[in-house]
Write a protein that holds these residues in place. Structure first.
Motif, PDB file in Angstrom:
ATOM      1  N   ASP A   1       0.787  -1.153   0.015  1.00  0.00           N
ATOM      2  CA  ASP A   1      -0.126   0.079   0.268  1.00  0.00           C
ATOM      3  C   ASP A   1       0.832   1.451  -0.024  1.00  0.00           C
ATOM      4  N   ASP A   2       1.837   1.499  -1.097  1.00  0.00           N
ATOM      5  CA  ASP A   2       2.772   2.702  -1.339  1.00  0.00           C
ATOM      6  C   ASP A   2       2.654   3.033  -2.487  1.00  0.00           C
TER       7      ASP A   2
ATOM      8  N   VAL B   1      -3.689  -5.708  -2.494  1.00  0.00           N
ATOM      9  CA  VAL B   1      -2.883  -4.461  -1.734  1.00  0.00           C
ATOM     10  C   VAL B   1      -2.844  -4.823  -0.364  1.00  0.00           C
ATOM     11  N   ASP B   2      -1.449  -5.082   0.003  1.00  0.00           N
ATOM     12  CA  ASP B   2      -0.866  -5.505   1.402  1.00  0.00           C
ATOM     13  C   ASP B   2      -0.663  -4.218   2.066  1.00  0.00           C
ATOM     14  N   PRO B   3      -1.338  -4.059   3.321  1.00  0.00           N
ATOM     15  CA  PRO B   3      -1.235  -2.867   4.126  1.00  0.00           C
ATOM     16  C   PRO B   3       0.227  -2.936   5.005  1.00  0.00           C
TER      17      PRO B   3
ATOM     18  N   THR C   1       5.890  -2.841  -1.450  1.00  0.00           N
ATOM     19  CA  THR C   1       6.288  -3.450  -2.692  1.00  0.00           C
ATOM     20  C   THR C   1       7.696  -3.764  -2.937  1.00  0.00           C
TER      21      THR C   1
END
Length: 315
Positions: free
Chosen positions: A55-56, A77-79, A83
């Motif tokens: 999440d960037d 999307v992984d908080p 990435t």
């Protein structure tokens, strides 16, 4: 066509020299499976890519770039995880260095639950690489699940061995791929990569490697770089010469090669035509900087195959 894997933000130097001294880098994206997906999309093949990003802003860029090339994107999307990042440089005019910062990345946590329902079931072909199984145990499980779903619906399964030594050893990759190899219909790799699946055969004997890895109904393809390529299918050995081009950047050429081969396969062309297109796609990819930017569109491919310039764009 459906594929899955990690796409990272890519920082690369625009000039020759060590990153210890260069004043700046440029930002792009890159990943073997998305490189392939973009190559196929440009050649008119409906293509979907499954992945995970953080999440960037880098994750946002990955998704935007791939989607902008007409690829159907299914990306969690992984908080909690970032990435992944790779940095590509040219320490000298004759060498390229790629460093990865992907340990603990969002993509390394990809899991079978990230595979959308019915996506693979609607595909004619599932493509995997030897990169994804080495990312983590969950990534390996995701590849196994995807292959089993493809086999259950009769889809073709293709595998590009694509060994990344910084992710794992040859023996470890051979062990992981051994679980899916029996289901692979199109097996692709360089001689050294194919040799890790047939360790009793010397990598300097491509034809023997193809013979050792062939199975009924399987095509085995050896990427031979400037020397072209060879494939064994239905007991027949096919060979195709490479193209002479002005090389700018070889990273991503193998992915473009595979995109050309698979696109021709999906069109129902014969193995000689598949090799011809694959070689042309790989050659054209070398004439442009970037991991996927040089993947050709049909008119560029046609120009090279017709005997035109390796760079058919008029300026």
């Amino acid at each position: 066509m459906v594929t899955l894997g990690e796409t990272m933000a890519l920082m690369h130097s625009g000039t020759i020299g060590s990153l210890a001294h260069l004043p700046s880098v440029e930002l792009a994206i890159g990943g073997a499976e998305s490189n392939l997906a973009i190559g196929l999309s440009r050649l008119g093949v409906p293509t979907a890519w499954v992945g995970r990003v953080g999440d960037d802003p880098l994750g946002m860029r990955v998704v935007r770039e791939i989607r902008g090339e007409g690829v159907e994107v299914h990306c969690a999307v992984d908080p909690q995880r970032p990435t992944g990042l790779m940095i590509k440089s040219r320490p000298t005019g004759a060498t390229t260095r790629v460093d990865y910062y992907r340990s603990g990345s969002a993509a390394s946590a990809i899991a079978p639950a990230d595979l959308p329902e019915q996506l693979i079931e609607r595909a004619e072909l599932l493509h995997i690489s030897g990169i994804t199984p080495l990312l983590s145990a969950s990534a390996h499980a995701t590849v196994l699940t995807a292959v089993r779903r493809a086999v259950a619906t009769g889809a073709t399964v293709s595998l590009d061995v694509n060994h990344r030594s910084r992710l794992g050893s040859r023996d470890h990759l051979a062990e992981l791929l051994g679980e899916i190899l029996e289901h692979v219909d199109i097996l692709i790799g360089g001689p050294e990569e194919l040799a890790l699946l047939a360790p009793e055969i010397d990598a300097s004997a491509p034809s023997e490697l193809l013979e050792a890895l062939t199975r009924p109904g399987r095509q085995v393809v050896a990427k031979l770089g400037p020397d072209g390529a060879a494939a064994l299918a239905e007991g027949r050995l096919h060979e195709a010469a490479g193209h002479v081009v002005d090389v700018v950047d070889t990273v991503g050429a193998g992915d473009a090669f595979v995109a050309g081969y698979l696109s021709a396969h999906l069109e129902g062309l014969g193995v000689p035509q598949q090799l011809e297109r694959a070689n042309a796609c790989g050659a054209l990819a070398c004439t442009v900087p970037g991991d996927w930017e040089g993947a050709p569109r049909p008119h560029e491919l046609a120009a090279l195959l017709a005997g035109g310039s390796a760079d058919p764009v008029s300026r």
